[in-house]
Design a protein around this motif. Structure first.
Motif, short mmCIF file in Angstrom:
data_model
loop_
_atom_site.label_atom_id
_atom_site.label_comp_id
_atom_site.label_asym_id
_atom_site.label_seq_id
_atom_site.Cartn_x
_atom_site.Cartn_y
_atom_site.Cartn_z
N CYS A 45 81.18 19.07 -21.95
CA CYS A 45 81.17 19.94 -22.46
C CYS A 45 80.40 21.10 -22.30
O CYS A 45 79.03 20.95 -22.89
CB CYS A 45 81.17 19.62 -24.11
N CYS A 64 83.66 26.82 -28.57
CA CYS A 64 84.26 26.24 -28.09
C CYS A 64 85.60 27.15 -27.09
O CYS A 64 85.94 28.40 -27.83
CB CYS A 64 85.68 25.15 -28.44
N CYS A 67 87.76 25.65 -22.00
CA CYS A 67 87.93 24.77 -20.97
C CYS A 67 88.47 24.34 -20.45
O CYS A 67 88.98 24.46 -18.98
CB CYS A 67 86.58 25.70 -19.74
N GLY A 68 88.91 22.97 -21.25
CA GLY A 68 89.68 22.28 -21.10
C GLY A 68 89.10 21.08 -20.78
O GLY A 68 89.63 19.80 -19.28
N CYS A 70 87.13 18.92 -21.49
CA CYS A 70 86.56 17.43 -22.35
C CYS A 70 88.12 16.74 -21.72
O CYS A 70 88.31 15.66 -21.53
CB CYS A 70 86.40 17.68 -23.26
S1 SF4 Z 1 87.67 22.80 -24.16
FE1 SF4 Z 1 86.37 20.84 -24.46
S2 SF4 Z 1 84.87 21.02 -22.57
FE2 SF4 Z 1 85.29 22.74 -23.20
S3 SF4 Z 1 84.45 24.27 -24.36
FE3 SF4 Z 1 86.02 23.45 -26.16
S4 SF4 Z 1 85.36 20.89 -26.81
FE4 SF4 Z 1 83.76 21.85 -24.30
#
Ligand code: SF4
Ligand code: SF4
Length: 88
Positions: A45, A64, A67-68, A70
Motif C-alpha cells: 500500500c 486510501c 489504487c487497487g 492491495c
Molecule cells: S486501494 Fe489498497 S493499496 Fe491502494 S491506497 Fe487503498 S488500501 Fe492502499
C-alpha cells in the motif's frame, strides 16, 4: 482506529498532508472468508493504509486512494474493489 497523518514534500510551502482519499473512485473491501491475515497487502500500500487490529488485517479509508494495488497483490484474491456508489 489508530490516528495516522502523512506528509509529503510537494509544493513550495513546505510539508503538508495530501487528502489522498479524495482521489478514490473505488474502495478495497476485505473478504474475511478468504483472507488469512498474511499482511502481504500491507507491504504494497503506497499510503500505508493497511494495518493489523489484533490478528486481523484492516484497511483505513482515511488516506486510501483506491489504487487497487492491495487487491492486485493479494495471493488469496481476498480484496474486492467496490465502487464508491456501492456496486462492484
Ligand atoms: S486501494 Fe489498497 S493499496 Fe491502494 S491506497 Fe487503498 S488500501 Fe492502499
Ligand atoms: S494479502 Fe490478502 S490474504 Fe493477505 S492479509 Fe492482505 S487481504 Fe488478507
Amino acid at each position: 482506529m489508530r490516528e495516522r497523518k502523512y506528509i509529503t514534500p510537494v509544493g513550495d510551502e513546505g510539508l503538508y498532508a495530501l487528502d489522498t482519499s479524495s482521489w478514490r473512485n473505488v474502495r478495497p473491501v476485505i473478504n474475511k472468508d478468504k483472507c488469512n491475515n498474511c499482511g502481504i497487502c500491507s507491504t504494497y500500500c503506497p499510503v500505508n493504509s493497511i494495518y493489523k487490529e489484533g490478528k486481523q488485517i484492516e484497511i483505513s479509508m482515511e488516506y486510501c486512494k483506491g489504487c487497487g494495488v492491495c487487491a492486485n497483490e493479494c495471493p488469496k484474491k481476498a480484496i474486492d474493489m467496490i465502487n464508491e456508489g456501492g456496486e462492484k
